[in-house]
Structure formats: structure tokens, C-alpha cells
Motif scaffolding. Structure first.
Motif, PDB file in Angstrom:
ATOM      1  N   GLU A 167       0.836  -1.204   0.000  1.00 43.04           N
ATOM      2  CA  GLU A 167       0.000   0.000   0.000  1.00 43.04           C
ATOM      3  C   GLU A 167       0.873   1.259   0.000  1.00 43.04           C
ATOM      4  O   GLU A 167       0.564   2.239  -0.673  1.00 43.04           O
ATOM      5  N   VAL A 194       2.594   1.497  -3.588  1.00 44.23           N
ATOM      6  CA  VAL A 194       1.725   1.923  -4.681  1.00 44.23           C
ATOM      7  C   VAL A 194       1.368   3.403  -4.537  1.00 44.23           C
ATOM      8  O   VAL A 194       1.295   4.141  -5.523  1.00 44.23           O
ATOM      9  N   ARG A 195       1.189   3.867  -3.277  1.00 40.00           N
ATOM     10  CA  ARG A 195       0.888   5.293  -3.076  1.00 40.00           C
ATOM     11  C   ARG A 195       2.088   6.176  -3.413  1.00 40.00           C
ATOM     12  O   ARG A 195       1.938   7.246  -4.002  1.00 40.00           O
ATOM     13  N   ALA A 202      -1.421  -4.260  -4.875  1.00 43.08           N
ATOM     14  CA  ALA A 202      -2.227  -3.038  -4.738  1.00 43.08           C
ATOM     15  C   ALA A 202      -2.188  -2.286  -6.056  1.00 43.08           C
ATOM     16  O   ALA A 202      -1.183  -2.295  -6.755  1.00 43.08           O
ATOM     17  N   ILE A 253      -3.454   1.461  -8.049  1.00 41.82           N
ATOM     18  CA  ILE A 253      -4.073   2.792  -8.139  1.00 41.82           C
ATOM     19  C   ILE A 253      -4.066   3.205  -9.601  1.00 41.82           C
ATOM     20  O   ILE A 253      -3.045   3.095 -10.270  1.00 41.82           O
ATOM     21  N   ILE A 280      -6.795   3.766  -2.336  1.00 41.46           N
ATOM     22  CA  ILE A 280      -6.254   2.700  -3.189  1.00 41.46           C
ATOM     23  C   ILE A 280      -7.428   1.955  -3.816  1.00 41.46           C
ATOM     24  O   ILE A 280      -8.362   1.555  -3.125  1.00 41.46           O
ATOM     25  N   VAL A 335      -6.621  -3.562  -3.292  1.00 36.39           N
ATOM     26  CA  VAL A 335      -5.483  -4.114  -2.555  1.00 36.39           C
ATOM     27  C   VAL A 335      -5.893  -5.475  -2.013  1.00 36.39           C
ATOM     28  O   VAL A 335      -6.998  -5.646  -1.503  1.00 36.39           O
ATOM     29  N   ASP A 379     -11.079  -2.176  -1.761  1.00 30.78           N
ATOM     30  CA  ASP A 379     -10.563  -0.812  -1.838  1.00 30.78           C
ATOM     31  C   ASP A 379     -10.028  -0.425  -0.465  1.00 30.78           C
ATOM     32  O   ASP A 379     -10.326  -1.100   0.537  1.00 30.78           O
TER      33      ASP A 379
END
Lengths: 256, 256, 256, 256
Positions: free
Chosen positions: A214, A217-218, A250, A252, D15, D18, D48
């Protein structure tokens, strides 16, 4: 000889995309620092087909590829798509190249040089003269689990993860730009050649920056969202968990 | 209708192995604790072919498989090979099943149950009535790098590794036996379901037992070499290094 | 910093092969007509390890590769193996390169040029100064089924097949030599670019030479067995049957 | 123990998805004729994640799977998604199962029974209580080239092709329905077990119905477009050309 492809279609339906795939060809790719490199690409080429024609002329994709320079940059890619549209008398053309891209990387302490490979992709759809161009890079990184680190008396599980970036943008972007964004997002970049002092540095760096998928990916999405040229992106991170026989992942898309 | 396969071969050479592969079939496998489980196998079936015949009769492999019980144990496997030899009038027959094998495993602290999968293989060559039988299991484990641990102020890189065991033996051995030998060889087994207290335990256990691929391959080889029934083995360990984009590996065959 | 690899092994067993694999590198390959070509290889490098040492020094494989010319021919390959033996103080060294090899081929009637790719492998084991060298090429061909042709009122099923050749020999052999032997063994070679007149020729040629996998494997084995330089070979043919969802295959080793 | 996942995210971005993937599990699938079958699935499960939380609780996906019946039909699939939403306190949940599905098929003349496998997928996204459900099947068929047949004095090249169907619909549809639509679209279905009289029939049937990938994709799309329950579909056909070392392919989406 009869041109069976030009016959009338039995079922008069337009086809979105028809072409060839699984082709393997040598490819020359332009590098950011103005050098070039030789690699090998998996290629897919396609066009649309109107409802009235039975078939497309598949050999013309190969002729277009043969006629093409084999040197991939933004302009030559557009040239290839224009040529396909012309040869196949199509409205739309799609091309995709997927290839390993190589960077000579210095290890962080000893400065020893080794070659790293990144699976990259160049994808373009030319529709009625308008090109939608997508650039992508799969970037391996190391992740250290923040939860494992917080709860364990010693250590934390770590593993290889892959940051898969796809992006659209204005102006010029380079594979090197995407690779840098990907590598910054993990706990530490990975290298092909590490001497002992480098391994110590990589281990300590990674353990000082624990990241969940997480977080990764962010961080990659943030890097892309804040980039002035980027107009669309999708990032997937897959972490090959060392404590499981499966992956965590994950995704986005777009920074909506 | 003409039996083209029975024609004389243009080139009178005996063929070592001819058959079918890439078949996918449902399979029932006998478990050590006398239960059974359902899985899916990739199958390869073959025979030898004398110099004089042009071809073998491929459909008979499918008939043998269709006629077979679909329940895999030592005796039924031998029955299948005997049947193939008979149907195809061959001297030798070879069969191989590769399939995921499932074990319900309790996590080490919370005792939560999850399903783990292991890629397993059953391979047999029946030559002039004598069966050479090989049993194999690919066992995922976690490894913590002893070098990284020794030289770093904090942490050590870890990763998933795979212990691939092949073995021949007298009497009865079970897939569960091979899986246990493989799991003991790494820094820690891996699990599908770990609660927080389990993750702490797995991390700490792995960090207390750092292993190179060399350590893992020796531990598994030692387990097999000291097993009274094992007459031959081959172990390969591949570690998906978290600090690199490539693997480390080690192989020991036979305990020579 | 501590050299953990040099520690004494917990279990004093010699290891047959320990090294790195899954490396991807750019490679230059010497062609038969004295040109060169650029491609990309999957690389595996390994040594043996005596019973007393805990581990090998993995980074030295990468140093050997980095130090190497990257231009593959018989002599440079031997140089790489000698260098690995020296750097890792080993008795044995093993190296394997697997890569797509490209040939520009003229189509049979129109003479149009297209690029064909063949997966090739170069494999060498240096043991106590003696090199066992294996050269391999996977050659796609077309096969037309002789049985289907004989029994059907019209047509015969055809499909792509792959002739996988491995060979050892005295003196010099080239990948082009293996590819020619493979292509002669099927019903017809395959091409990347075929105009209509070529497609007619390929279809008619293939239908005039129907072949079972048994015929193909024997023809390739015969070509290798009768070659004055070849001392050992293994041929596997796999045919991706168009009437089934599985493959037929055949193997001959060594011409025993 | 600390719940690191509940910490505040360093970068406050939501996100999209995930979860976990690469899980392999035994699966029971309900058949159209009201029987059941055992198979093995690759599973992906995700939710999500709101901008404020650092991480999701991955072990809960495994708990949901463990708690689930393992018997796949429309209702049980919905139950699994509801359970995931609840356990992970998410707004959305996504699940995907990909598995071989088996049908016992009679050969067309001799009526001999053999088992065929089809790669199938069940995919669902539950968003704010609304389920978007996608069913898919990859159906192997045989294609005979109409151009090759028209221009050649004898024969025509044929090959295996794959019809990949994805569909959304109202009410109930079955994998068997999709497989039938796919098999009707090619020159002839493929079988695992064919006796000589069947092979003659399959060859002659295929040669009487030559099809380009364009014909196959239109026939399958037409079958789906004219189905009263189907609300969306995507069909891709890939033909593993026997005269080339690459594939031809065609795609139609949605029947726009």
C-alpha cells in the motif's frame, strides 16, 4: 490468385482489432542520455476491420515491420503506425513492443557497476489520426514489512516486489524517469551486483524504510500524480511475500 | 481404413520415447493419513517405438487414461503403465503426473488453519517389466541471509525460496514426508494464513535460523541421505533474492 | 567485515552446483557468415563447492560477467568459464546462455525477406580443465499428418511443431547448421512473412511431405547421426496438434 | 500487539484495489446438468482502501476463503464477496477464480469418451452492494485457412486456435453455454480422444468450413450478441498459425 480476404464477410460485424502477435524481433531503443541500446521485443500489431471485408492482409504487418527502421523512439513509433494505417487501409492502428531495457547501475557504496533489466512496454493506438501513447516499466524493488518489524523482537520479513507503471503524458518522458519513480517507492532499489559493503547498506536502508504494498503503490502514484507532464497513470505493485506462497498486491489508477 | 502408423518407417531408427503431453485431467491422490484429495494434473504418457514402425497409436494413450481409475497411488500407477505397454505393444512405458498437492496447515501460534499448495510430481518408467519410480515435491520456504545478518547493524534480507526434491526409494514414501524434509531445511516454513502473533513467530524463527541456499540444499540432502528408504535423490534450492532481480540456486544429486 | 561464506559448513557435504540464475543480459552472438547480431540472454552461472565451506561468493559471478566481453563465441565462452573457476577458486564451472537467435529469411517464391527467431542455447561445463560443450536450437516447423491425409477425402490436419536439438561435437558447428537440420526434418519450414504465392508453395510443399512427430524426430536424428562432427545429440519434437488440446512428442537421444 | 495497518497513511491517497493473488485452492464447481466437479483455482481477492489507513488486513482474505464453502456457484460467490466486505470493512470487494473446467466429450463418429479441459474464469466486483459479474471460458478450436485452401492445388494449412470469451448477462448462464458458442465458431471443435473414423470426420468437417480468425471472432460475437441474456461481451481469438512462428488474433468487444 484469389484475394479471399477481400470477399464479403459472412457476418457483417466490424472488428475492433485484428493483427499479429507473439512476434519476436531485435530492437534498438533510444536512451535518455542520448545513447542507444540493443534489445529484443515481443511485438503485437493490429488494425480495425470494417464490417464488409472478410479478412485483413496479415502479411502487410510484417512488411511494415520489415520496412521500419527498428530504432524505437516517439517519432519512429508514430511512423510505424502511420505506415500500418496506409498499407492496410485501416482507420485505426495499434502497436505494442514489450522488451527488457537495461541500465548499468553503480552499487551504492563500492560503486561497482552491474547491468539491471526492467521489462518495459511502448503501446500506441492511432485512431483517426490521433495517437494515444502509453509508456510502461516494471521496476523490481525490495520491501521490508512494517508490521513484521514493529511486532518482532528481531528482524522483519522482506521480499522482492515489482512496481508496474503505465503512463500517458504530454511532451517527452523516458523509461529512466519511470524507473526512478518506481525505485524510490520501495524500501530500497535492487541491484545485480552488490559487494559486502553494498549489501550492508541495502539491508540497513531497506530496514530503515519499511513499506507495505500500500505504501509503495501510493508513493509511486504520488510521484506520477505530481509530475507536471503525466496526464494518466496506472500503478500495480506485487510483493512476492517471503512468509507466504502467494503475493500481496495493490493498484491505483489515474489519481482520480 | 488404412493404418498408416503400421507402415514401415522411412528411416529405420528406434525412438526412445513417443507419446502425448500437455494433457490436463482431474486426479484423486491418496494422502498419508489415509484420506484422499481432488486435484488437477498435467500428464505426459509415452512408450518406445521399434525401428521398423512408422508411428505409434496416440489415441491409445487417451484410452488407457480414460480406462484408468483416476485415483493415484503406487499400485494404480503401475497398473496404468502395464496397461499402456499392453495397448501399445511396447517394451517400455513412461508416465508423469505433475499436480498441486494441498495440505491444511495450522499456523504456529494461533493455530489458525489455512490451505498450502505444493507442486508435486509422480514419474515412472517401466522397462522390460521393471519400474523406476520417482517422487517429487517443490516446497516453498523462507530464507534469511546469514551474511546480511552478520554484517548489518539492523535486519537481514529475507525471501521466499523453493526446495525441489526428487527421490527414489524402497517401500512406501509419501509426499508429506518430502514436504516435511523440505520445510525443515529453510529458515522457516511458509504459511497461507498468519495472524499477527504467527507473523511475529515466523519472523523471529527465521531470523534465529539464517540460511544460505547452500545451507538449505545440504539440510534437505542430509535429510534424504539419512533416510533409510531413500536410494537416490536430487535437491535443487532456488532463492528469489530480495536484494537482486535474479535467483541464487544450489543443487546436490544422489549423496555421492 | 565478516566473510560468513568462508565459515565452516554446518553439514559437511560437497555441493554439485551453486550459483545464480534468472539473469537477463544483452548479448552479441557471432554468426556463421562472420557477421554478428545483438540479442538478449537468460544466463545461469555456477560452480561446485567443497564440503568444508559454508557458502560461495555469489557477487563474483556478476563480476565475471561484467568483466567478460559480452560477445559469445567458442573462445570467449571458454574464457568466461576459466575466469569463473579462478575468481571462485572452484574446480568446476558451469554456464548457460539461452537467447533468441535471428535469421533474415527469404520466402520461397516471392523472395520477400522477414526475420525469424529461434530459441538457442549454449551450455558448458568445465571440469578439471576439460570442457563439455553443448549447443542447442529450437526450430519451429510445420507438420501435416500422414494418417489424416491418407484417410480423409479432403485435406489433412496440420500444425506448428518444434524441433529441439541439443548436440555435442568436435571442431566448429554453428547455430545455422542446427537450424537447417531442424527445418529439413518437418513437412515444411515456417516463415514470418509469406505473400500469397509463398503461402500456396508452403501449403503444397507441406502436403506433399506429410510427417508424424516420429518421422520428424528420426529425420533430425538421422541428420545429426550422419554428421561427421557430431559426437552426441538429443532431439525432441513437440507437435501442437490442431485436432487436440494437447501435444504429441517424440525423443531420440544419442543415436545409440 | 501494534496494529500497524491502522496507522495513518503517509500519503493520503485512496487505493482502488489491494489484496492477495497467486493463491491456489481446491474448488468445487456446479455443472449445468446439476452435477458438480472438482478442480483447482488460481484465486485473487481484493478490496478498496480509504485514503486514511496505512494498510489493509491481508490475513482476513484468507480467513474469508477458509470460512467459505469452496463450492462455486452464483450465490456462494456473492456470499464470499459480502463476507470480504464485512471482514475488511471495505466498500468494494473483488474476487477472481481461474480454473480448468472439464467436460466429458463423445468423439463425433465412434462416440468414444474423453475428457476436455477449458480454462474458465469467474470474476466479480461488488461496489456499494451492486455486483458486476463476469463469466469467461477459453475454448480451443481448429481453424483451416480459407486463403490457403482457395489458392493451393492441394490442402490448406490448419492449426489450433483459442476463442476467449468474457461475458456479462442477466439471469443464469453456464460455462457450458459459453463453450458451445466458442466451439461452433471455429472450423471444427477439438477433442482429446479421436479414433481413426473420428479423425477423418474432424478433418473433413474442418476443411468444409475454413475460417480466418476474423470469421471465428465474428461468429462467436454474433452468438453472444444474439443471446437474449447477454448484456456485454468481449471475444478474442488467437490462432497459433502453422505456417508462421507467431499468432494471428482478432478482438470484438461489446457488440457496439
Amino acid at each position: 490468385m484469389e484475394d479471399v480476404q477481400k470477399h464479403q464477410a459472412e457476418i457483417a460485424m466490424p472488428i475492433d482489432r485484428v493483427g499479429v502477435k507473439g512476434l519476436k524481433v531485435p530492437l534498438v531503443v533510444r536512451e535518455r542520455d542520448s545513447g542507444i541500446q540493443h534489445t529484443v521485443a515481443q511485438v503485437s500489431l493490429a488494425v480495425d476491420l470494417p464490417a464488409e471485408f472478410k479478412g485483413t492482409h496479415m502479411s502487410r504487418f510484417l512488411e511494415a515491420l520489415e520496412h521500419w527502421s527498428g530504432e524505437l523512439d516517439y517519432h519512429s513509433f508514430r511512423t510505424l503506425l502511420d505506415d500500418i494505417v496506409g498499407r492496410l487501409q485501416a482507420r485505426n492502428a495499434h502497436a505494442r513492443f514489450v522488451f527488457p531495457y537495461f541500465l548499468r547501475r553503480r552499487s551504492p557504496v563500492s560503486g561497482t557497476v552491474g547491468v539491471m533489466d526492467y521489462t518495459c512496454r511502448v503501446d500506441g493506438l492511432l485512431e483517426n489520426g490521433k495517437l494515444t501513447f502509453t509508456l510502461g516499466a516494471d521496476v523490481p524493488v525490495m520491501t521490508v514489512c512494517p508490521c513484521s518489524k514493529a511486532i518482532s523482537d528481531e528482524g522483519a520479513h522482506s521480499q522482492r516486489a515489482e512496481v508496474r507503471i503505465l503512463t500517458r503524458y504530454t511532451g517527452l518522458l523516458w523509461l529512466e524517469d519511470l524507473i526512478e519513480i518506481g525505485e524510490k517507492a520501495g524500501s530500497c532499489p535492487v541491484y545485480s551486483l552488490l559487494k559486502r559493503e553494498d549489501e550492508k547498506f541495502v539491508t540497513e536502508t531497506a530496514f530503515a524504510h519499511p513499506t507495505f504494498v500500500e505504501d509503495v503503490v501510493r508513493a509511486a502514484a504520488d510521484g506520477l500524480a505530481s509530475h507536471p507532464q503525466v496526464t494518466w497513470y496506472k500503478v500495480e505493485v506485487e510483493s512476492f511475500e517471503s512468509i507466504h506462497n502467494h503475493s500481496a498486491f495493490a493498484v491505483i489508477e489515474s489519481g482520480k
